[in-house]
Design a protein around this motif. Structure first.
Motif, PDB file in Angstrom:
ATOM      1  N   VAL A 145       1.367   6.665  -6.861  1.00 50.91           N
ATOM      2  CA  VAL A 145       0.074   7.590  -7.159  1.00 50.91           C
ATOM      3  C   VAL A 145       0.416   8.940  -6.933  1.00 50.91           C
ATOM      4  O   VAL A 145       0.208   9.935  -7.757  1.00 50.91           O
ATOM      5  N   ILE A 184       0.575  12.052  -9.697  1.00 51.76           N
ATOM      6  CA  ILE A 184      -0.151  13.253  -9.471  1.00 51.76           C
ATOM      7  C   ILE A 184       0.870  14.452  -9.681  1.00 51.76           C
ATOM      8  O   ILE A 184       0.271  15.674 -10.231  1.00 51.76           O
ATOM      9  N   SER A 188      -2.818   2.642 -12.069  1.00 50.66           N
ATOM     10  CA  SER A 188      -2.194   2.311 -10.624  1.00 50.66           C
ATOM     11  C   SER A 188      -3.206   2.339  -9.448  1.00 50.66           C
ATOM     12  O   SER A 188      -3.138   1.500  -8.425  1.00 50.66           O
ATOM     13  N   THR A 189      -4.220   3.311  -9.571  1.00 50.64           N
ATOM     14  CA  THR A 189      -5.178   3.364  -8.499  1.00 50.64           C
ATOM     15  C   THR A 189      -6.307   1.995  -8.515  1.00 50.64           C
ATOM     16  O   THR A 189      -6.495   1.447  -7.639  1.00 50.64           O
ATOM     17  N   GLY A 190      -6.475   1.608  -9.835  1.00 47.30           N
ATOM     18  CA  GLY A 190      -7.102   0.606  -9.933  1.00 47.30           C
ATOM     19  C   GLY A 190      -6.566  -0.839  -9.337  1.00 47.30           C
ATOM     20  O   GLY A 190      -7.146  -1.722  -8.692  1.00 47.30           O
ATOM     21  N   ASN A 215       0.825  -1.136  -0.043  1.00 48.37           N
ATOM     22  CA  ASN A 215      -0.010   0.016   0.105  1.00 48.37           C
ATOM     23  C   ASN A 215       0.733   1.369   0.113  1.00 48.37           C
ATOM     24  O   ASN A 215       0.561   2.259  -0.438  1.00 48.37           O
ATOM     25  N   PHE A 258       2.415   1.848  -3.682  1.00 52.28           N
ATOM     26  CA  PHE A 258       1.395   2.151  -4.459  1.00 52.28           C
ATOM     27  C   PHE A 258       0.949   3.810  -4.318  1.00 52.28           C
ATOM     28  O   PHE A 258       0.475   4.477  -5.159  1.00 52.28           O
ATOM     29  N   VAL A 259       0.883   3.947  -3.099  1.00 49.48           N
ATOM     30  CA  VAL A 259       0.142   5.502  -2.779  1.00 49.48           C
ATOM     31  C   VAL A 259       1.437   6.185  -3.059  1.00 49.48           C
ATOM     32  O   VAL A 259       1.213   7.340  -3.776  1.00 49.48           O
ATOM     33  N   LEU A 271      -2.276   6.897 -14.104  1.00 53.44           N
ATOM     34  CA  LEU A 271      -3.080   7.158 -12.685  1.00 53.44           C
ATOM     35  C   LEU A 271      -4.164   6.302 -12.411  1.00 53.44           C
ATOM     36  O   LEU A 271      -4.537   5.701 -11.414  1.00 53.44           O
ATOM     37  N   ILE A 272      -5.055   6.234 -13.623  1.00 53.87           N
ATOM     38  CA  ILE A 272      -6.365   5.242 -13.274  1.00 53.87           C
ATOM     39  C   ILE A 272      -5.792   3.728 -13.310  1.00 53.87           C
ATOM     40  O   ILE A 272      -6.292   2.962 -12.317  1.00 53.87           O
ATOM     41  N   LEU A 329      -4.031  -0.729  -7.097  1.00 51.08           N
ATOM     42  CA  LEU A 329      -4.102  -0.634  -5.663  1.00 51.08           C
ATOM     43  C   LEU A 329      -5.570  -1.335  -4.979  1.00 51.08           C
ATOM     44  O   LEU A 329      -5.624  -1.835  -4.063  1.00 51.08           O
ATOM     45  N   LEU A 330      -6.701  -0.601  -5.558  1.00 53.96           N
ATOM     46  CA  LEU A 330      -7.843  -1.047  -4.873  1.00 53.96           C
ATOM     47  C   LEU A 330      -8.243  -2.543  -5.174  1.00 53.96           C
ATOM     48  O   LEU A 330      -8.887  -3.163  -4.336  1.00 53.96           O
TER      49      LEU A 330
END
Length: 81
Positions: free
Chosen positions: A30, A34, A53-55, A23, A26-27, A50-51, A57-58
């Protein structure tokens, strides 16, 4: 924390230290993307990264939570037997 992550490599499954390190990584990714979007202006490639890497992570967090939930349910079923 670093030593716990290295030791968790040799253990089966996912422990909380490994998930925490994932986590944090990945944060940081992100945040860097950004900052690049802000610094260099809008770029479709950075937006897609960005989309993605966020996906990712989730989805990792969702998968691990489902894995832990099913493991806990299996343990409870064994206790009831």
């Amino acid at each position: 924390m670093f030593q716990a992550v290295i030791e968790s490599i040799f253990e089966p499954g996912v422990n909380s230290q490994l998930l925490k390190a994932t986590n944090i990584t990945f944060v940081c990714l992100v945040v860097v993307i950004i900052c690049m979007l802000i610094g260099f202006g809008f770029n479709i490639h950075l937006l897609v990264l960005l989309i993605l890497s966020t996906g990712l992570l989730l989805s990792i967090n969702w998968f691990v939570s489902e894995l832990w939930r099913s493991s806990n349910e299996a343990k409870e079923e064994k206790k009831q037997e």
